[in-house]
Design a protein around this motif. Sequence first.
Motif, PDB file in Angstrom:
ATOM      1  N   VAL A 101     -15.260   6.465  46.100  1.00  0.00           N
ATOM      2  CA  VAL A 101     -15.542   7.409  45.012  1.00  0.00           C
ATOM      3  C   VAL A 101     -16.983   7.370  44.514  1.00  0.00           C
ATOM      4  CG1 VAL A 101     -13.145   7.266  44.230  1.00  0.00           C
ATOM      5  CG2 VAL A 101     -14.860   5.807  43.137  1.00  0.00           C
ATOM      6  N   ARG A 102     -17.763   6.390  44.906  1.00  0.00           N
ATOM      7  CA  ARG A 102     -19.109   6.244  44.351  1.00  0.00           C
ATOM      8  C   ARG A 102     -20.084   7.242  44.949  1.00  0.00           C
ATOM      9  NH1 ARG A 102     -22.815   1.345  45.987  1.00  0.00           N
ATOM     10  NH2 ARG A 102     -24.165   2.725  44.793  1.00  0.00           N
ATOM     11  N   ASP A 103     -21.183   7.459  44.228  1.00  0.00           N
ATOM     12  CA  ASP A 103     -22.330   8.184  44.738  1.00  0.00           C
ATOM     13  C   ASP A 103     -23.317   7.138  45.242  1.00  0.00           C
ATOM     14  OD1 ASP A 103     -24.754   9.538  45.122  1.00  0.00           O
ATOM     15  OD2 ASP A 103     -24.415  10.896  43.445  1.00  0.00           O
ATOM     16  N   LEU A 104     -23.607   7.134  46.540  1.00  0.00           N
ATOM     17  CA  LEU A 104     -24.463   6.104  47.123  1.00  0.00           C
ATOM     18  C   LEU A 104     -25.872   6.106  46.544  1.00  0.00           C
ATOM     19  CD1 LEU A 104     -23.413   6.344  50.863  1.00  0.00           C
ATOM     20  CD2 LEU A 104     -23.070   4.379  49.362  1.00  0.00           C
ATOM     21  N   ASP A 105     -26.299   7.216  45.968  1.00  0.00           N
ATOM     22  CA  ASP A 105     -27.634   7.273  45.391  1.00  0.00           C
ATOM     23  C   ASP A 105     -27.766   6.442  44.122  1.00  0.00           C
ATOM     24  OD1 ASP A 105     -28.701   8.913  47.315  1.00  0.00           O
ATOM     25  OD2 ASP A 105     -28.380  10.764  46.200  1.00  0.00           O
ATOM     26  N   LEU A 106     -26.657   6.214  43.416  1.00  0.00           N
ATOM     27  CA  LEU A 106     -26.723   5.644  42.071  1.00  0.00           C
ATOM     28  C   LEU A 106     -26.227   4.207  42.030  1.00  0.00           C
ATOM     29  CD1 LEU A 106     -25.346   8.656  39.996  1.00  0.00           C
ATOM     30  CD2 LEU A 106     -27.703   8.194  40.690  1.00  0.00           C
ATOM     31  N   PRO A 107     -26.793   3.375  41.158  1.00  0.00           N
ATOM     32  CA  PRO A 107     -26.272   2.018  40.991  1.00  0.00           C
ATOM     33  C   PRO A 107     -24.930   2.038  40.270  1.00  0.00           C
ATOM     34  CG  PRO A 107     -27.967   2.445  39.351  1.00  0.00           C
ATOM     35  CD  PRO A 107     -27.939   3.642  40.266  1.00  0.00           C
ATOM     36  N   VAL A 108     -24.071   1.107  40.639  1.00  0.00           N
ATOM     37  CA  VAL A 108     -22.774   0.952  39.990  1.00  0.00           C
ATOM     38  C   VAL A 108     -22.763  -0.408  39.304  1.00  0.00           C
ATOM     39  CG1 VAL A 108     -20.273   0.881  40.294  1.00  0.00           C
ATOM     40  CG2 VAL A 108     -21.660   2.390  41.735  1.00  0.00           C
ATOM     41  N   ILE A 109     -22.727  -0.409  37.977  1.00  0.00           N
ATOM     42  CA  ILE A 109     -22.673  -1.631  37.180  1.00  0.00           C
ATOM     43  C   ILE A 109     -21.207  -1.912  36.870  1.00  0.00           C
ATOM     44  CG2 ILE A 109     -23.376  -2.722  35.026  1.00  0.00           C
ATOM     45  CD1 ILE A 109     -25.753  -0.608  35.059  1.00  0.00           C
ATOM     46  N   ILE A 110     -20.706  -3.063  37.314  1.00  0.00           N
ATOM     47  CA  ILE A 110     -19.290  -3.404  37.186  1.00  0.00           C
ATOM     48  C   ILE A 110     -19.154  -4.521  36.170  1.00  0.00           C
ATOM     49  CG2 ILE A 110     -17.196  -4.066  38.436  1.00  0.00           C
ATOM     50  CD1 ILE A 110     -18.861  -3.395  41.044  1.00  0.00           C
ATOM     51  N   VAL A 111     -18.413  -4.271  35.102  1.00  0.00           N
ATOM     52  CA  VAL A 111     -18.194  -5.298  34.084  1.00  0.00           C
ATOM     53  C   VAL A 111     -16.699  -5.414  33.838  1.00  0.00           C
ATOM     54  CG1 VAL A 111     -20.426  -4.993  32.952  1.00  0.00           C
ATOM     55  CG2 VAL A 111     -18.486  -3.616  32.191  1.00  0.00           C
ATOM     56  N   GLY A 112     -16.269  -6.613  33.450  1.00  0.00           N
ATOM     57  CA  GLY A 112     -14.846  -6.754  33.159  1.00  0.00           C
ATOM     58  C   GLY A 112     -14.403  -8.193  33.067  1.00  0.00           C
ATOM     59  N   ASP A 113     -13.129  -8.332  32.744  1.00  0.00           N
ATOM     60  CA  ASP A 113     -12.460  -9.632  32.742  1.00  0.00           C
ATOM     61  C   ASP A 113     -11.821  -9.802  34.107  1.00  0.00           C
ATOM     62  OD1 ASP A 113     -10.896 -11.848  32.446  1.00  0.00           O
ATOM     63  OD2 ASP A 113      -9.809 -11.153  30.674  1.00  0.00           O
ATOM     64  N   PHE A 114     -12.455 -10.613  34.952  1.00  0.00           N
ATOM     65  CA  PHE A 114     -11.986 -10.796  36.321  1.00  0.00           C
ATOM     66  C   PHE A 114     -10.942 -11.909  36.421  1.00  0.00           C
ATOM     67  CE2 PHE A 114     -15.659  -8.262  36.919  1.00  0.00           C
ATOM     68  CZ  PHE A 114     -15.605  -7.704  38.178  1.00  0.00           C
ATOM     69  N   ASN A 115     -10.812 -12.722  35.385  1.00  0.00           N
ATOM     70  CA  ASN A 115      -9.906 -13.876  35.425  1.00  0.00           C
ATOM     71  C   ASN A 115     -10.166 -14.759  36.640  1.00  0.00           C
ATOM     72  OD1 ASN A 115      -8.118 -13.912  33.069  1.00  0.00           O
ATOM     73  ND2 ASN A 115      -7.495 -11.875  33.768  1.00  0.00           N
ATOM     74  N   ILE A 116     -11.412 -14.775  37.072  1.00  0.00           N
ATOM     75  CA  ILE A 116     -11.890 -15.615  38.171  1.00  0.00           C
ATOM     76  C   ILE A 116     -13.117 -16.346  37.664  1.00  0.00           C
ATOM     77  CG2 ILE A 116     -12.914 -15.646  40.484  1.00  0.00           C
ATOM     78  CD1 ILE A 116     -11.312 -13.056  41.043  1.00  0.00           C
ATOM     79  N   ASP A 117     -13.116 -17.669  37.716  1.00  0.00           N
ATOM     80  CA  ASP A 117     -14.231 -18.442  37.186  1.00  0.00           C
ATOM     81  C   ASP A 117     -15.382 -18.439  38.185  1.00  0.00           C
ATOM     82  OD1 ASP A 117     -15.970 -20.124  35.927  1.00  0.00           O
ATOM     83  OD2 ASP A 117     -14.610 -21.845  35.815  1.00  0.00           O
ATOM     84  N   ALA A 118     -16.399 -17.641  37.904  1.00  0.00           N
ATOM     85  CA  ALA A 118     -17.537 -17.523  38.814  1.00  0.00           C
ATOM     86  C   ALA A 118     -18.481 -18.701  38.715  1.00  0.00           C
ATOM     87  CB  ALA A 118     -18.291 -16.225  38.539  1.00  0.00           C
ATOM     88  N   ASN A 119     -18.190 -19.673  37.839  1.00  0.00           N
ATOM     89  CA  ASN A 119     -18.985 -20.904  37.806  1.00  0.00           C
ATOM     90  C   ASN A 119     -18.509 -21.927  38.828  1.00  0.00           C
ATOM     91  OD1 ASN A 119     -20.572 -19.927  35.750  1.00  0.00           O
ATOM     92  ND2 ASN A 119     -19.476 -20.988  34.120  1.00  0.00           N
ATOM     93  N   THR A 120     -17.393 -21.658  39.500  1.00  0.00           N
ATOM     94  CA  THR A 120     -16.846 -22.590  40.483  1.00  0.00           C
ATOM     95  C   THR A 120     -17.113 -22.085  41.899  1.00  0.00           C
ATOM     96  OG1 THR A 120     -14.676 -21.501  40.595  1.00  0.00           O
ATOM     97  CG2 THR A 120     -15.008 -23.163  38.861  1.00  0.00           C
ATOM     98  N   PRO A 121     -17.236 -22.985  42.875  1.00  0.00           N
ATOM     99  CA  PRO A 121     -17.426 -22.545  44.261  1.00  0.00           C
ATOM    100  C   PRO A 121     -16.292 -21.641  44.740  1.00  0.00           C
ATOM    101  CG  PRO A 121     -17.927 -24.883  44.049  1.00  0.00           C
ATOM    102  CD  PRO A 121     -17.326 -24.463  42.735  1.00  0.00           C
TER     103      PRO A 121
END
Length: 615
Positions: A310-330
Amino acid sequence: MPTNNAKQFSDDWWEQLEVGLKGVGFAALDALLKQAITAMLGEPADKTESTNLIGGRYQRSTKGIIYKYEHNDGRHVAGIVPRGGVYELWTRSGKELGPFGYPVGLPDLAGNKTTSTFEGGTITSIAEEPRSVMFYNTALIGVDVNGVPQNSIPVLGIPVYSGRGRAPQLKAVIDTVSDSAADVVVLAEMMGNRERTAVKKAVKQKFPHTAEGPDERDPEEDGGLLVLSRHPIREVRSTIYRSCIGEDSFANKGAVMVRVSPTDGPEFCVIGTHLQASPKGQVPEFGVGSGASGKREAQLRHLDSWILAVRDLDLPVIIVGDFNIDANTPGGRETLAENLPDARDLWPEFNMWRRADQKLDDLVTSDKFSTYEPGKQPIPMSSGDRFKKGGRIDLAMLDQGERVTAHVKGMKLVTPELSPGIDASDHYAIKVSFDMSTVSHKLNRKVRKTTAWLKYIHALEVTDGAGVPAASKLDPDEVDVSARIYKGKPGHDDRPRARVEYDLRTMSMGGRHEYSFKPGKTLIFDGADDVHLEITLDEVDTVLGAEVGRTAIGTDRDVIVPKSSQLLHELRGRRYAPNLMTGDGSEYVAILWINVDIEPFTHRRELPSFPDIVV
């Protein structure tokens, strides 16, 4: 100059840079040129140089990256990639391993315009108005009954709200949004219709444009996402994650994408999302993936395919949210990288550019010492207990555009309180600021060949029986799939000259069928060709095992058009998807893999031998 000051560059460093710049025609580095280069680079962000996969050396500074490499004749060469739009487009195309190759010399700076020369061409960036996005999980979770959120699931009695009172919490949300100064705010767990309306009404003067969801006409709760924008929203898309377990099965969790259209700058896209939480029970369960972690992985794959479609390849897509995944861990970082491969986690990206002696500890957005729940004693935000234990599960990620780029310049926590030391949610908010740019490029390398094949068919949503969307989590679809990849000349409408075909039979909810690479199922073409991907999918509706009808879905889309676009794809491959395919209550995505083989550089050796330099 001093040799061991983190704020300056060493004499040895300047000597090697002078050698490299002389290799591309620069004269000796006098004091004025050194001053200009220092202003261009800022201060060291890396304490030492690093070696890349092809033997060149690089070092990040607060305003750019400097590279050193060798030509075949033994000549040492250096170049600088400045931060911002040039860096972002170069990174999207594969950095030094991509079609542009290494930077050559110094960038040309002229007001808000930056032009950088690379081995394979040039990239030009024009700075635009900066933007910022804030995400906040409000913890106003509930089950909406006639507009009024209930604190537990009716009939089942499963508690979902655990705060100190919805009214003071709602006021804290309104105050946080009003004070944010962000261009776009995304709120999660805004389950109550009246509460969403109250927020929209209270901040309407600052944020007149809104979107919410995802939702569908069923008894389940909506997705609880609310998007507030200072700028017009030109398009809204949403999707519901069908793989879920436990209490999340009673809500339409998913993602909402808005196309933001400022009057004073280029458009950009923002996606808000909320992934599977840790359930109190293991039933009900739908879709693919085992347990909560398996559901989150399935939801990430769903989000990945949906964005591609669904995206437009010309434009940046900023994704924010509660992922419930700790990105501080490997493990958390690996899960994100494997299942959402085109999106970059912005916290390490932001920290990467900070001065070498000013790196920050990882953010904590879900604090073990949160005082949100009743009975917990106040803990001041200045306390040493804060921000030390917990996880970074509320994330900001970026899927970069090819015509407009967003470059992270700032990232911080926002800590709403009900009263001093008492948290307004069990999450902190995150705010990210971006430098925006419009970019263009010129390339001087030729395509030798391009190979295309069908990589995946992904069933985001299937139907039950004779197309019953309300019960669509129950059974797999019976489908006939015929996929053809054509090639042809640009601008020609006649049927292209070659094709390959695929077929498949059964797809489950959330299932993603991967096609193995087979030479006989690929299409090879030269740089003058377009690629057309045609998917024909027949849904076979059944009742009690008997076929009662079929619904045809088809799409035909040029996947690659100009040769210049081909060259922007990483040499290791680039994924494309036609528009989202919808039919009898279902959603499918077909993903094509493109591998571009371009002529090699012949002027430089692969393994230069620079001595180690410490700055």
